[in-house]
Design a protein around this motif. Structure first.
Motif, PDB file in Angstrom:
ATOM      1  N   GLY A  12      86.030  90.541  83.661  1.00 31.71           N
ATOM      2  CA  GLY A  12      85.760  91.043  82.304  1.00 31.71           C
ATOM      3  C   GLY A  12      86.863  91.907  81.745  1.00 31.71           C
ATOM      4  O   GLY A  12      86.609  92.895  81.048  1.00 31.71           O
ATOM      5  N   ILE A  13      88.091  91.540  82.062  1.00 37.32           N
ATOM      6  CA  ILE A  13      89.226  92.327  81.555  1.00 37.32           C
ATOM      7  C   ILE A  13      89.776  91.665  80.293  1.00 37.32           C
ATOM      8  O   ILE A  13      90.155  90.494  80.314  1.00 37.32           O
ATOM      9  N   ILE A  14      89.797  92.444  79.207  1.00 45.98           N
ATOM     10  CA  ILE A  14      90.273  91.934  77.930  1.00 45.98           C
ATOM     11  C   ILE A  14      91.693  92.419  77.700  1.00 45.98           C
ATOM     12  O   ILE A  14      92.012  93.565  78.008  1.00 45.98           O
ATOM     13  N   GLU A  42      96.312 106.842  82.865  1.00 47.25           N
ATOM     14  CA  GLU A  42      95.445 107.835  82.226  1.00 47.25           C
ATOM     15  C   GLU A  42      93.977 107.488  82.414  1.00 47.25           C
ATOM     16  O   GLU A  42      93.631 106.349  82.766  1.00 47.25           O
ATOM     17  N   SER A  43      93.152 108.457  82.120  1.00 43.30           N
ATOM     18  CA  SER A  43      91.714 108.249  82.205  1.00 43.30           C
ATOM     19  C   SER A  43      91.279 107.184  81.189  1.00 43.30           C
ATOM     20  O   SER A  43      91.743 107.177  80.053  1.00 43.30           O
ATOM     21  N   GLY A  44      90.441 106.274  81.634  1.00 45.97           N
ATOM     22  CA  GLY A  44      89.874 105.270  80.733  1.00 45.97           C
ATOM     23  C   GLY A  44      90.703 104.023  80.525  1.00 45.97           C
ATOM     24  O   GLY A  44      90.395 103.211  79.652  1.00 45.97           O
ATOM     25  N   VAL A  45      91.763 103.840  81.319  1.00 45.25           N
ATOM     26  CA  VAL A  45      92.616 102.652  81.120  1.00 45.25           C
ATOM     27  C   VAL A  45      92.107 101.433  81.897  1.00 45.25           C
ATOM     28  O   VAL A  45      92.620 100.330  81.735  1.00 45.25           O
ATOM     29  N   GLY A  46      91.125 101.625  82.745  1.00 42.70           N
ATOM     30  CA  GLY A  46      90.561 100.490  83.477  1.00 42.70           C
ATOM     31  C   GLY A  46      91.003 100.410  84.927  1.00 42.70           C
ATOM     32  O   GLY A  46      91.072  99.316  85.505  1.00 42.70           O
ATOM     33  N   LYS A  47      91.257 101.558  85.525  1.00 46.54           N
ATOM     34  CA  LYS A  47      91.755 101.572  86.908  1.00 46.54           C
ATOM     35  C   LYS A  47      90.740 100.996  87.904  1.00 46.54           C
ATOM     36  O   LYS A  47      91.111 100.449  88.924  1.00 46.54           O
ATOM     37  N   GLU A  48      89.463 101.138  87.582  1.00 43.70           N
ATOM     38  CA  GLU A  48      88.443 100.748  88.560  1.00 43.70           C
ATOM     39  C   GLU A  48      88.362  99.252  88.840  1.00 43.70           C
ATOM     40  O   GLU A  48      87.807  98.844  89.876  1.00 43.70           O
ATOM     41  N   LEU A 194      90.157  94.353  71.705  1.00 43.88           N
ATOM     42  CA  LEU A 194      89.132  95.062  72.492  1.00 43.88           C
ATOM     43  C   LEU A 194      88.007  95.558  71.586  1.00 43.88           C
ATOM     44  O   LEU A 194      86.827  95.458  71.939  1.00 43.88           O
ATOM     45  N   PHE A 198      84.059  94.659  71.960  1.00 43.74           N
ATOM     46  CA  PHE A 198      83.000  95.666  72.118  1.00 43.74           C
ATOM     47  C   PHE A 198      82.003  95.577  70.963  1.00 43.74           C
ATOM     48  O   PHE A 198      80.789  95.677  71.183  1.00 43.74           O
ATOM     49  N   ILE A 230      90.497 103.019  76.751  1.00 46.94           N
ATOM     50  CA  ILE A 230      89.500 101.982  76.481  1.00 46.94           C
ATOM     51  C   ILE A 230      88.078 102.552  76.498  1.00 46.94           C
ATOM     52  O   ILE A 230      87.223 102.131  75.727  1.00 46.94           O
ATOM     53  N   ARG A 231      87.848 103.551  77.337  1.00 43.69           N
ATOM     54  CA  ARG A 231      86.523 104.168  77.389  1.00 43.69           C
ATOM     55  C   ARG A 231      86.175 104.773  76.027  1.00 43.69           C
ATOM     56  O   ARG A 231      85.067 104.587  75.533  1.00 43.69           O
ATOM     57  N   ARG A 234      85.596 102.042  73.339  1.00 50.14           N
ATOM     58  CA  ARG A 234      84.275 101.454  73.541  1.00 50.14           C
ATOM     59  C   ARG A 234      83.179 102.358  72.978  1.00 50.14           C
ATOM     60  O   ARG A 234      82.255 101.882  72.318  1.00 50.14           O
TER      61      ARG A 234
HETATM   62  N1  LIG Z   1      90.845  95.587  79.869  1.00 48.71           N
HETATM   63  C1  LIG Z   1      89.586  95.951  79.720  1.00 48.71           C
HETATM   64  N2  LIG Z   1      88.711  95.129  79.114  1.00 48.71           N
HETATM   65  C2  LIG Z   1      87.462  95.477  78.936  1.00 48.71           C
HETATM   66  N3  LIG Z   1      86.935  96.647  79.307  1.00 48.71           N
HETATM   67  C3  LIG Z   1      87.736  97.496  79.917  1.00 48.71           C
HETATM   68  C4  LIG Z   1      89.097  97.195  80.173  1.00 48.71           C
HETATM   69  N4  LIG Z   1      89.649  98.240  80.792  1.00 48.71           N
HETATM   70  C5  LIG Z   1      88.678  99.158  80.919  1.00 48.71           C
HETATM   71  N5  LIG Z   1      87.535  98.702  80.411  1.00 48.71           N
HETATM   72  C6  LIG Z   1      86.290  99.461  80.332  1.00 48.71           C
HETATM   73  O1  LIG Z   1      86.634 100.788  79.986  1.00 48.71           O
HETATM   74  C7  LIG Z   1      85.854 101.709  80.719  1.00 48.71           C
HETATM   75  C8  LIG Z   1      86.753 102.625  81.518  1.00 48.71           C
HETATM   76  O2  LIG Z   1      87.361 101.939  82.587  1.00 48.71           O
HETATM   77  P1  LIG Z   1      87.598 102.597  84.006  1.00 48.71           P
HETATM   78  O3  LIG Z   1      88.077 101.563  84.938  1.00 48.71           O
HETATM   79  O4  LIG Z   1      86.394 103.367  84.416  1.00 48.71           O
HETATM   80  O5  LIG Z   1      88.775 103.603  83.641  1.00 48.71           O
HETATM   81  P2  LIG Z   1      89.526 104.639  84.581  1.00 48.71           P
HETATM   82  O6  LIG Z   1      88.974 104.488  85.958  1.00 48.71           O
HETATM   83  O7  LIG Z   1      90.949 104.274  84.452  1.00 48.71           O
HETATM   84  O8  LIG Z   1      89.251 105.980  83.979  1.00 48.71           O
HETATM   85  C9  LIG Z   1      84.934 100.901  81.575  1.00 48.71           C
HETATM   86  O9  LIG Z   1      83.711 100.795  80.905  1.00 48.71           O
HETATM   87  C10 LIG Z   1      85.611  99.558  81.669  1.00 48.71           C
HETATM   88  O10 LIG Z   1      84.685  98.532  81.822  1.00 48.71           O
END
Ligand SMILES: Nc1ncnc2c1ncn2[C@@H]1O[C@H](COP(=O)(O)OP(=O)(O)O)[C@@H](O)[C@H]1O
Ligand SMILES: [Mg+2]
Length: 421
Positions: A12-14, A42-48, A194, A198, A230-231, A234
């Motif tokens: 689900g990566i956009i 940075e925080s919210g970039v989708g690291k997880e 994105l 959303f 991205i957080r 969203r």
């Molecule tokens: N490329 C992406 N496409 C869609 N959703 C994304 C993308 N990158 C991050 N998100 C969403 O953004 C939110 C933050 O991502 P997260 O991995 O928790 O960030 P981080 O750990 O870097 O702070 C989550 O809800 C995640 O699903």
């Protein structure tokens, strides 16, 4: 090997940003190995998503995947959480407990916010990374485990190392491969994409038509700094979807959901914080003092005028700019009211009332009775002295003396009688 496109779909990566694609590609390449990976950004970039991709594409995919937020576990329990403890290791340790490193044997542990780990835990982690060995809290038995580590951080690790908050050896051990995710503001092409994704997700979730941005609003969206990445994007999409009645969103409406530009500017890093803070504080204090002094001078002038002049309205007219300066626009009306009140008093009485007022206020300070008497006396003495001198100077001519003293002839006459001059 699965393609980047397929992985994006699966997780689900956009986005089509080249830097994002490169990072996903790196994750795919490194997945089959046991190499440690450090995900930065940075925080919210989708690291997880990265550790999930790595785990799923590795031979460990049937093993456990445990995500640990190092910043959320209290310092006192983190060792026990990660490595387990023996019965009786500390108060409340009623049973032996397995830590994540034991549970995830054969799997992957994701250490999120790894920069938050206490130094003592960092030592244990380094050992387990180097030879798979760990010891439970309160035990002396060395255990073995086979865990793959993916860590993530949004803090500047070099800075943390410099401040001796993070071990340099552990940093290099963790970051054999560094996967960096770019901030949203560096992925301009992906921002609107994105947002549309959303918006359509939330339309489905809340069973409403999808919101749509005007061209101006898209401009605003692209120009925004997106500190929360991205957080944050969203969250904004969700809020607008739920709260706005119209489905076409203008630039002005969108701006209402974004923090002001000032908040988005990077913080200015002060090298000598306390120094500069102090000097600016001093500057403010100086300014306040100067303003007060200037106000005081203006008030003195005005008071003199009032004492000399019988007609308060004349004084007001003559000193309009001064009054404006002292009281400003808002208080001009109040001042006029107070002038009205003053008219009731006859101005020639002012001088004696002034000393009466001082007498009255002194009455309130019972604890300083002696001093008070002296002061009152000296005030009378001074007044007497002034009148005497003035009369002398003008060879007993009351009119001239009164003018000099700023009181009316009548008041002067009364004073002469009162003081028996
Ligand atoms: N490329 C992406 N496409 C869609 N959703 C994304 C993308 N990158 C991050 N998100 C969403 O953004 C939110 C933050 O991502 P997260 O991995 O928790 O960030 P981080 O750990 O870097 O702070 C989550 O809800 C995640 O699903
Ligand atoms: Mg996170």
């Amino acid at each position: 090997m699965e393609s980047v496109q397929a992985i994006k779909q699966r997780f689900g990566i956009i986005g089509n940003d080249p830097k994002l694609n490169r990072s996903i590609e790196k994750a795919i390449q490194v997945a089959p190995t046991d190499i440690s990976v450090l995900v930065t950004g940075e925080s919210g970039v989708g690291k997880e998503s990265i550790p999930k991709i790595i785990h799923q594409l590795s031979h460990r995919k049937h093993g456990k995947y445990i995500a640990v937020n190092c910043g959320a576990i209290p310092e006192g329990t983190i060792d026990s959480e990660l490595f387990g403890h023996e019965k009786g290791a500390f108060t409340g340790a009623t049973n032996t407990r397995e830590g994540y490193f034991e549970v995830a044997d054969g799997g992957t542990i994701f250490l999120d916010e790894v920069g938050e780990l206490p130094l003592t835990t960092q030592v244990r982690l380094l050992r387990v990374l180097e030879n798979g060995e760990f010891i439970k809290v309160g035990s002396s038995k060395v255990q073995k485990t086979d865990v793959r580590i993916v860590a993530a951080t949004n803090v500047n690790m070099f800075e943390a190392i410099k401040k001796e908050k993070f071990r340099e050896d552990l940093f290099y051990r963790l970051s054999t491969i560094d996967i960096h995710l770019p901030p949203l503001r560096e992925r301009k092409e992906d921002i609107h994409l994105l947002f549309r994704k959303f918006a359509s997700d939330f339309a489905l979730k809340y069973k409403m038509p999808t919101i749509k941005l005007t061209d101006d609003a898209v401009e605003v969206l692209l120009k925004h700094r997106w500190n929360g990445n991205i957080r944050q994007l969203r969250n904004v999409a969700e809020q607008i979807s739920v709260l706005e009645h119209t489905r076409t969103i203008s630039a002005a409406t969108l701006k209402g959901y974004l923090p002001s530009e000032g908040d988005n500017l990077p913080a200015i890093i002060k090298t000598s914080k306390s120094d500069s803070d102090f000097s600016s504080e001093r500057e403010i204090l100086y300014k306040v003092l100067f303003d007060m002094k200037s106000d005081l001078n203006d008030l003195k002038k005005l008071t003199m005028e009032l004492m000399k002049n019988e007609n308060a309205h004349d004084v007001q007219k003559k000193n309009e700019s001064l009054i404006q300066k002292i009281y400003g626009d808002e208080e001009a009306e109040d001042y006029e009211d107070s002038i009205e009140d003053m008219e009731v008093l006859s101005i020639p009485e002012k001088m004696s009332q002034l000393s009466d007022a001082i007498d009255e206020s002194n009455d309130k300070y019972h604890f300083a009775e002696e001093v008070e008497e002296e002061e009152t006396l000296s005030l009378h003495d001074k007044e007497l002295e002034l009148i005497k001198k003035s009369l002398e100077r003008h060879q007993g001519k009351r009119k001239l003396a009164a003018a000099e003293l700023g009181i009316s002839e009548r008041t002067l006459y009364r004073k002469i009688k009162q003081f028996d001059l």
